[in-house]
Design a protein around this motif. Structure first.
Motif, PDB file in Angstrom:
ATOM      1  N   VAL A  46       0.829  -1.200   0.000  1.00  0.00           N
ATOM      2  CA  VAL A  46       0.000   0.000   0.000  1.00  0.00           C
ATOM      3  C   VAL A  46       0.870   1.260   0.000  1.00  0.00           C
ATOM      4  CG1 VAL A  46      -1.709   1.355   1.275  1.00  0.00           C
ATOM      5  CG2 VAL A  46      -1.900  -1.145   1.188  1.00  0.00           C
ATOM      6  N   ALA A  47       1.784   1.349   0.965  1.00  0.00           N
ATOM      7  CA  ALA A  47       2.598   2.557   1.078  1.00  0.00           C
ATOM      8  C   ALA A  47       3.822   2.267   1.938  1.00  0.00           C
ATOM      9  CB  ALA A  47       1.805   3.702   1.687  1.00  0.00           C
ATOM     10  N   THR A  56       8.412   8.913   0.537  1.00  0.00           N
ATOM     11  CA  THR A  56       7.292   7.985   0.596  1.00  0.00           C
ATOM     12  C   THR A  56       7.051   7.355  -0.775  1.00  0.00           C
ATOM     13  OG1 THR A  56       5.722   9.769   0.129  1.00  0.00           O
ATOM     14  CG2 THR A  56       6.127   9.253   2.450  1.00  0.00           C
ATOM     15  N   TYR A  58       3.759   4.996  -2.853  1.00  0.00           N
ATOM     16  CA  TYR A  58       2.387   4.527  -2.766  1.00  0.00           C
ATOM     17  C   TYR A  58       2.042   3.603  -3.924  1.00  0.00           C
ATOM     18  CZ  TYR A  58       1.863   8.380   0.526  1.00  0.00           C
ATOM     19  OH  TYR A  58       2.011   9.232   1.589  1.00  0.00           O
ATOM     20  N   VAL A  62      -3.907   3.863  -4.430  1.00  0.00           N
ATOM     21  CA  VAL A  62      -4.187   4.714  -3.266  1.00  0.00           C
ATOM     22  C   VAL A  62      -3.556   6.103  -3.384  1.00  0.00           C
ATOM     23  CG1 VAL A  62      -4.302   2.651  -1.815  1.00  0.00           C
ATOM     24  CG2 VAL A  62      -2.194   4.008  -1.850  1.00  0.00           C
ATOM     25  N   LYS A  63      -2.804   6.334  -4.441  1.00  0.00           N
ATOM     26  CA  LYS A  63      -2.168   7.642  -4.611  1.00  0.00           C
ATOM     27  C   LYS A  63      -3.196   8.758  -4.606  1.00  0.00           C
ATOM     28  CE  LYS A  63       2.066   6.488  -7.129  1.00  0.00           C
ATOM     29  NZ  LYS A  63       2.735   6.473  -8.449  1.00  0.00           N
ATOM     30  N   PHE A  66      -4.369   8.290   0.151  1.00  0.00           N
ATOM     31  CA  PHE A  66      -3.728   7.816   1.387  1.00  0.00           C
ATOM     32  C   PHE A  66      -2.429   8.592   1.605  1.00  0.00           C
ATOM     33  CE2 PHE A  66      -5.450   3.157   1.486  1.00  0.00           C
ATOM     34  CZ  PHE A  66      -6.741   3.652   1.318  1.00  0.00           C
ATOM     35  N   THR A  67      -2.107   8.799   2.877  1.00  0.00           N
ATOM     36  CA  THR A  67      -0.854   9.450   3.239  1.00  0.00           C
ATOM     37  C   THR A  67      -0.199   8.680   4.377  1.00  0.00           C
ATOM     38  OG1 THR A  67      -1.740  11.629   2.650  1.00  0.00           O
ATOM     39  CG2 THR A  67       0.236  11.572   4.027  1.00  0.00           C
ATOM     40  N   ILE A  68       1.039   8.266   4.143  1.00  0.00           N
ATOM     41  CA  ILE A  68       1.800   7.577   5.169  1.00  0.00           C
ATOM     42  C   ILE A  68       2.732   8.573   5.847  1.00  0.00           C
ATOM     43  CG2 ILE A  68       3.647   6.870   3.589  1.00  0.00           C
ATOM     44  CD1 ILE A  68       3.849   4.245   5.215  1.00  0.00           C
ATOM     45  N   LEU A  79      -1.184   5.755   8.752  1.00  0.00           N
ATOM     46  CA  LEU A  79      -1.705   5.756   7.389  1.00  0.00           C
ATOM     47  C   LEU A  79      -3.049   6.475   7.423  1.00  0.00           C
ATOM     48  CD1 LEU A  79      -1.172   4.706   4.482  1.00  0.00           C
ATOM     49  CD2 LEU A  79      -2.711   2.808   5.046  1.00  0.00           C
TER      50      LEU A  79
END
Length: 122
Positions: A46-47, A56, A58, A62-63, A66-68, A79
């Motif tokens: 996922v990331a 980071t 991705y 999920v780009k 989502f943010t890791i 996440l």
């Protein structure tokens, strides 16, 4: 040891934030990643985030949604999941490894947390 939390049930378009706490004094030595496994499917990347948190990567799916991130003081990785879709439904796992963050895309990390369930209803 990695402890994941934050999963739950959410409607499509909603948000969830997953957290992963690591029990180690050398947390900043590990790249961190999130993976997921949907019912009947293989586990997928996922990331991931670099040891210092500045880089980071991705999965395409999920780009932009989502943010890791990570906090090397609190030994946590997070996440943030926005604009969730039913196809995001899966068990999510955090993972750690000394390898470079971009290597987590192709190679299995050595250390895994227990999964946390995310269900997105339509």
């Amino acid at each position: 040891q990695l402890q994941a939390s934050g999963g739950g049930l959410v409607q499509a378009g909603g948000s969830l934030r997953l957290s992963c706490r690591a029990s180690t004094r050398t947390f900043s030595s590990y790249s961190m990643g999130w993976f997921r496994q949907a019912p009947g499917k293989e586990r997928e990347f996922v990331a991931s985030v670099s040891r210092g948190g500045e880089l980071t990567m991705y999965a395409d799916s999920v780009k932009g949604r989502f943010t890791i991130s990570r906090d090397n003081v609190r030994n946590t990785a997070s996440l943030q999941m926005n604009s969730l879709k039913p196809e995001d439904t899966a068990v999510y796992y955090c993972a750690a490894d000394p390898m470079a963050y971009y290597s987590l895309v192709k190679q299995n990390p050595n250390y895994w947390g227990q999964g946390t369930h995310v269900t997105v209803s339509s």
